[in-house]
Enzyme design. Structure first.
Site, PDB file in Angstrom:
ATOM      1  N   VAL A 202       0.830  -1.203   0.000  1.00  0.00           N
ATOM      2  CA  VAL A 202       0.000   0.000   0.000  1.00  0.00           C
ATOM      3  C   VAL A 202       0.868   1.258   0.000  1.00  0.00           C
ATOM      4  CG1 VAL A 202      -1.926  -1.183   1.103  1.00  0.00           C
ATOM      5  CG2 VAL A 202      -0.186  -0.069   2.523  1.00  0.00           C
TER       6      VAL A 202
ATOM      7  N   THR B  71       6.558   5.231   3.795  1.00  0.00           N
ATOM      8  CA  THR B  71       6.596   5.187   5.258  1.00  0.00           C
ATOM      9  C   THR B  71       6.506   3.726   5.683  1.00  0.00           C
ATOM     10  OG1 THR B  71       4.193   5.271   5.584  1.00  0.00           O
ATOM     11  CG2 THR B  71       5.343   7.385   5.330  1.00  0.00           C
ATOM     12  N   ASP B  72       6.647   3.471   6.980  1.00  0.00           N
ATOM     13  CA  ASP B  72       6.538   2.097   7.466  1.00  0.00           C
ATOM     14  C   ASP B  72       5.162   1.505   7.179  1.00  0.00           C
ATOM     15  OD1 ASP B  72       9.125   2.054   8.414  1.00  0.00           O
ATOM     16  OD2 ASP B  72       8.564   2.709  10.431  1.00  0.00           O
ATOM     17  N   CYS B  73       4.115   2.349   7.314  1.00  0.00           N
ATOM     18  CA  CYS B  73       2.764   1.834   7.095  1.00  0.00           C
ATOM     19  C   CYS B  73       2.335   1.936   5.625  1.00  0.00           C
ATOM     20  CB  CYS B  73       1.759   2.550   7.994  1.00  0.00           C
ATOM     21  SG  CYS B  73       1.850   4.354   7.927  1.00  0.00           S
ATOM     22  N   TYR B  74       3.024   2.777   4.851  1.00  0.00           N
ATOM     23  CA  TYR B  74       2.742   2.919   3.420  1.00  0.00           C
ATOM     24  C   TYR B  74       4.056   2.826   2.651  1.00  0.00           C
ATOM     25  CZ  TYR B  74      -1.953   4.673   4.599  1.00  0.00           C
ATOM     26  OH  TYR B  74      -3.245   4.810   5.057  1.00  0.00           O
TER      27      TYR B  74
END
Length: 389
Positions: A72, A141-144
Site C-alpha cells: 500500500v 513510510t513504514d505503514c505505506y
C-alpha cells in the site's frame, strides 16, 4: 370576491409527481405561459419549472480515490494522463481540477491555435469509459511502503469518483469585449481588438438562478440534474455575491450568485460533461446543470416567468479594465439583444458570440422535465438557505 392566494408545499408537489399528475414546464414554456395568462393562473396550473445550463464552468473538478493494492501507499504526487492532481489529502485520495493542463502542454507554452488537454478532458474521458493512465509517487513510510504506481485505469476501477465543483451556475456574468488594439486570449475566448466581438455566457431565461433570483428554493440539499446524473447543491459557491445591484424584477446586474455542487461521476454521461480547450488560454469543463424550481406561490410563478428581455448583462473591457481589477462597466445589454447576434458597444455594432450552448441548455431542462413527469425525480427541501440579499 377574490380567489385565495396560491400556497403549495414541496410535499404536496411530490405527491402529485408520485401520482403522475404534476404539471411540469421547462423555463421557456413557463415564460410564455406567464405572459399569456398571468402569474396567478400560472401558479395554480404549474407545479414545477425545469431550468438548464450547459457552459464552461472552470471551478469544477473530481474528488477521487484510486484504491490500494499491495504494497500500500500514501501518494504525494499523482498524475492522470499526465495532468497533475492534488494529492495532499490522505493516502490514495486526490482531486483533479478541470483547468489543470497536462504537464507536456503547460500554460507558459500555450500559443493561439493549440489544443490544450487538461483536467476537464480527463473527466470526460473517464465518463466515456476510456482507460486513462495513472501515475503516482510517494516518499514511503513504514505503514505505506510503496513509492511508485504506474497503470491504466477506467472509471469502474476507481472506488470513489465524485464531481465536486466549487463554483458553478453563475447567476449573471460579464459580456467580454476588448478595447485595446491587439487580439487577446481570455477564459471568455479570443477577443478581437477594438471591440470587434463580444463574448457572453449563461442560458438566459433557461438558466437556473435567473428563475429563482433570491434563491428561495435552492440551498443545501437541493437535488439537481448534474452531468446527466443526480447531483446536489452543497451551498454557496466560491465568489458568491449575495448583495448585487438588481433590476425591478430582482435580476442581478452584475456577476452574483454561485453554487457549490456534488454528484457521482459513475451515474453521469459524457454528453453533459465535455472537456473544453480555450484557444490561447487553457482548458476547462462544460457542465450540464438542471435545477427544478417548485412553484410554491405566485411570486415563484412570476420569477420563473422571466424572459431574455428582462435579463441585463454588464459589458466589461477585458483588454485593460478586467486584468487591472478596475470596476468600470461599459453599459448593460439584454440577453435578448445578445441572442440577436449583434449589440452596440460604445456606439459601434459588435458581433455577439455565445460560449453557452442554448440547444444543450434546453435539452438539459427537457431531460429533467422527463425525469419528473416519469416519477423518477422528486424535489427536496433545502436544509440551509444561501444568502441572497
Amino acid at each position: 370576491m377574490s380567489s385565495p392566494k396560491v400556497n403549495k408545499t414541496i410535499q404536496e408537489i411530490n405527491e402529485r409527481i408520485r401520482k403522475g399528475k404534476a404539471v411540469v414546464l421547462n423555463a421557456g414554456e413557463m415564460t410564455a405561459l406567464v405572459k399569456k395568462i398571468g402569474k396567478t393562473k400560472a401558479a395554480r396550473e404549474v407545479d414545477v419549472v425545469t431550468t438548464g445550463t450547459f457552459s464552461p464552468m472552470c471551478s469544477s473538478g473530481l474528488m477521487f480515490n484510486i484504491g490500494q493494492e499491495p504494497p500500500v501507499m500514501k501518494t504525494s504526487k499523482v498524475w492522470i494522463n499526465n495532468v497533475p492532481c492534488h494529492a495532499g489529502v490522505a493516502a490514495v485520495d486526490g482531486y483533479l481540477g478541470a483547468t489543470e493542463p497536462a504537464e507536456d502542454d503547460p500554460l507558459n507554452k500555450v500559443y493561439p491555435g493549440r489544443f490544450i488537454y487538461g483536467g476537464g478532458h480527463v473527466i470526460e474521458d473517464l465518463a466515456r469509459g476510456k482507460a486513462v493512465h495513472l501515475r503516482a509517487e510517494a516518499y514511503g513510510t513504514d505503514c505505506y511502503p510503496r513509492r511508485k504506481l504506474d497503470k491504466d485505469v477506467t472509471l469502474a476501477d476507481l472506488p470513489f469518483a465524485q464531481l465536486l465543483n466549487p463554483r458553478n451556475c453563475y447567476q449573471n456574468y460579464n459580456v467580454a469585449v476588448n478595447l485595446t488594439s491587439r487580439t487577446i486570449h481570455t477564459y471568455m475566448g479570443p477577443l478581437k481588438p477594438n471591440s470587434h466581438n463580444a463574448n457572453y455566457a449563461t442560458g438566459g431565461q433557461l438558466s437556473p438562478l435567473f428563475n429563482d433570483p433570491f434563491l428561495r428554493t435552492i440551498g443545501l440539499g437541493t437535488k439537481i440534474f448534474l452531468g446527466g446524473g443526480t447531483g446536489w447543491v452543497l451551498g454557496a459557491g466560491t465568489q458568491h455575491n449575495p448583495k448585487p445591484p438588481r433590476n425591478e424584477r430582482g435580476i442581478p446586474l452584475t456577476a452574483a450568485g454561485t453554487l457549490m455542487l456534488r454528484g457521482d461521476l459513475k451515474q453521469m454521461r459524457a454528453r453533459y460533461l465535455r472537456g473544453v480547450s480555450i484557444v490561447g488560454y487553457g482548458c476547462s469543463l462544460a457542465v450540464g446543470v438542471g435545477i427544478p424550481i417548485p412553484i410554491l406561490d405566485e411570486d415563484m410563478a412570476w420569477f420563473t416567468g422571466v424572459s431574455d428581455a428582462d435579463i441585463q448583462m454588464p459589458i466589461k473591457d477585458y483588454g485593460y479594465d478586467y486584468p487591472n481589477g478596475l470596476p468600470r462597466i461599459l453599459g448593460h445589454v439584454t440577453y435578448e439583444e445578445l441572442k440577436s447576434g449583434e449589440i452596440m458597444v460604445n456606439g459601434k455594432k459588435t458581433q455577439a458570440v455565445p460560449l453557452t450552448s442554448l440547444s444543450m441548455c434546453l435539452e438539459v431542462a427537457d431531460e429533467l422535465k422527463k425525469w419528473i413527469e416519469a416519477g423518477k425525480f422528486l424535489l427536496t427541501e433545502a436544509q440551509e438557505t444561501i444568502p441572497s440579499f
